[in-house]
Design an enzyme around this catalytic site. Structure first.
Site, PDB file in Angstrom:
ATOM      1  CG  HIS A 142      -2.008  -1.070   1.152  1.00 35.39           C
ATOM      2  ND1 HIS A 142      -2.454  -1.627  -0.003  1.00 35.39           N
ATOM      3  CD2 HIS A 142      -2.704  -1.689   2.167  1.00 35.39           C
ATOM      4  CE1 HIS A 142      -3.390  -2.539   0.270  1.00 35.39           C
ATOM      5  NE2 HIS A 142      -3.550  -2.609   1.579  1.00 35.39           N
ATOM      6  CG  HIS A 213      -8.059  -0.779   2.290  1.00 40.97           C
ATOM      7  ND1 HIS A 213      -8.781  -1.569   3.160  1.00 40.97           N
ATOM      8  CD2 HIS A 213      -6.908  -1.450   2.045  1.00 40.97           C
ATOM      9  CE1 HIS A 213      -8.076  -2.657   3.442  1.00 40.97           C
ATOM     10  NE2 HIS A 213      -6.943  -2.618   2.779  1.00 40.97           N
ATOM     11  CD  GLU A 347      -8.115  -4.090  -0.231  1.00 42.66           C
ATOM     12  OE1 GLU A 347      -6.931  -3.758  -0.384  1.00 42.66           O
ATOM     13  OE2 GLU A 347      -8.446  -4.983   0.570  1.00 42.66           O
TER      14      GLU A 347
HETATM   15  C1  GLA Z   1      -5.071  -5.370   2.224  1.00 38.27           C
HETATM   16  C2  GLA Z   1      -4.133  -6.487   2.347  1.00 38.27           C
HETATM   17  C3  GLA Z   1      -4.304  -7.148   3.671  1.00 38.27           C
HETATM   18  C4  GLA Z   1      -4.141  -6.147   4.782  1.00 38.27           C
HETATM   19  C5  GLA Z   1      -5.082  -5.018   4.581  1.00 38.27           C
HETATM   20  C6  GLA Z   1      -4.873  -3.922   5.596  1.00 38.27           C
HETATM   21  O1  GLA Z   1      -6.342  -5.791   2.058  1.00 38.27           O
HETATM   22  O2  GLA Z   1      -4.262  -7.448   1.314  1.00 38.27           O
HETATM   23  O3  GLA Z   1      -3.386  -8.189   3.808  1.00 38.27           O
HETATM   24  O4  GLA Z   1      -2.832  -5.655   4.789  1.00 38.27           O
HETATM   25  O5  GLA Z   1      -4.912  -4.481   3.305  1.00 38.27           O
HETATM   26  O6  GLA Z   1      -4.885  -4.368   6.903  1.00 38.27           O
END
Ligand code: GLA
Length: 381
Positions: A142, A213, A347
């Site tokens: 991210h 997200h 996402e």
């Molecule tokens: C995304 C990732 C997860 C986690 C979340 C945040 O969805 O794939 O593994 O890191 O973000 O907690």
């Protein structure tokens, strides 16, 4: 309770009408600064650095509300009237900017430059190696650091149904090459859609893979687990990943596995099944290979309790269904307590680690090329 709620709602409507004419007033704890082009703008609090933040509240004729903040270009609320006319806020989040500054779970976050993971936190582009931050095992997740969701975005445009936020991301930002202005527009339509439109034109070749997200709970945030809520994903396959959630490159058919969401089924139906992907992800936390191309319906979610259904539309090839496996007793809106699997994220994205896999599309965007993508969350009762 219903009566009181309706009263509050109609009082809200009156104040809303007033706010279009006047300037400063307060409603409970919300300080309304102004109404700009029909949109309500309220204070979302002051950051630890002393920066004033705002909350922009969009409203449609059907009683839906979407509220977004310039802090992180964050989607803070999606309010939907349920089958009994009770308004449910179906996304997890916090009451004000302090919560978002302290939070580490990416509630409602705009994630970039590259959402999801880049293996070993480095990549090569035009013969040059770029080093990113290893914030998830040895990998970058991210953005890796200095996350977009902790930055102040400029509010570039406000109209009666949309807000555009702008971020100037400089050459070298998070380790990525090239200056790029990133615009995120949130629109609430009369068709009960929350549309998220991303546009960016980098000055140099770079990587771009933005996502939102938001954590959805269609029985209302704070109502507990989503394991009984149903999900559908229009995908015949998913990308197999290793123990650090980096795709192995294999595209695995969902047929006959707990990853098969081609028909609506409760999220919890097979989440504890003895299946490699579920063991490694601690539940669902994977990228699905979405069927079709162009803008299409890719997923849906439904709560029997409220009668609310959400559909997800995107033009992107992949989507991470993440079932909030890492939430540990997080205090959110109005003191609500969020625990593991109290929400699900949809996402939309280029596949994780696509930069290292020739057969995965994106996420290289060439100098002067336009990165332009839209994801829509649409609600029905
Ligand atoms: C995304 C990732 C997860 C986690 C979340 C945040 O969805 O794939 O593994 O890191 O973000 O907690």
């Amino acid at each position: 309770m219903g009566m009181i709620f309706r009263k509050i709602v109609s009082r809200w409507d009156e104040l809303w009408e007033d706010s279009k004419k006047t300037c400063v007033w307060s409603f409970y704890n919300i300080k309304i600064k102004e109404a700009r082009n029909g949109i309500m703008v309220s204070s979302f609090g002051v950051t630890s650095k002393g920066v004033e933040t705002s909350l922009y509240t969009l409203k449609n004729q059907n009683g839906m509300v979407a509220a977004v903040s310039d802090f992180g270009a964050t989607l803070v609320q999606i309010q939907v009237p349920d089958k009994d006319g009770k308004v449910q806020d179906v996304v997890l989040g916090y009451d004000d900017v302090k919560g978002y500054e302290a939070g580490t779970l990416y509630f409602g976050a705009t994630v970039g430059r590259v959402a999801n993971r880049i293996g070993k936190a480095s990549f090569e582009l035009n013969g040059k190696t770029y080093q990113l931050t290893q914030n998830d095992n040895q990998n970058s997740l991210h953005g890796g650091r200095d996350y977009y969701n902790y930055r102040m975005w400029e509010t570039e445009e406000v109209d009666d149904n949309h807000v555009t936020f702008l971020l100037h991301s400089e050459d070298g930002d998070q380790g990525y090459p090239g200056n790029v202005d990133i615009r995120v527009t949130y629109t609430l339509t009369e068709e009960n859609e929350v549309k998220i439109h991303y546009v960016a034109v980098p000055e140099e070749d770079t990587l771009l893979n933005l996502t939102n997200h938001s954590y959805f709970n269609l029985s209302g945030n704070g109502s507990g687990t989503v394991l009984d809520q149903e999900v559908m994903i229009c995908a015949d396959a998913y990308t197999r990943a290793d123990a650090e959630s980096i795709p192995t490159g294999e595209i695995v058919p969902v047929e006959g596995t707990p990853m098969d969401f081609r028909q609506m089924k409760p999220i919890g139906k097979e989440i504890e099944a003895d299946y490699e992907a579920l063991h490694l992800g601690g539940g669902y936390d994977h990228n699905w290979v979405l069927n079709g191309i162009g803008t299409r319906k890719v997923a849906a979610m439904h709560s029997e309790a409220t009668g609310i259904t959400m559909e997800v539309y995107t033009d992107l090839p992949g989507m991470q269904l993440y079932t909030g496996n890492f939430i540990v007793r997080e205090t959110g809106k109005n003191g609500a307590i969020y625990e593991k699997r109290h929400a699900a994220c949809f996402e939309t994205q280029y596949f994780p680690d696509a930069v290292h896999k020739d057969h995965f599309q994106g996420p290289v965007v060439r100098a002067g090329e336009t990165y332009d993508t839209t994801t829509t969350y649409k609600f029905f009762v």
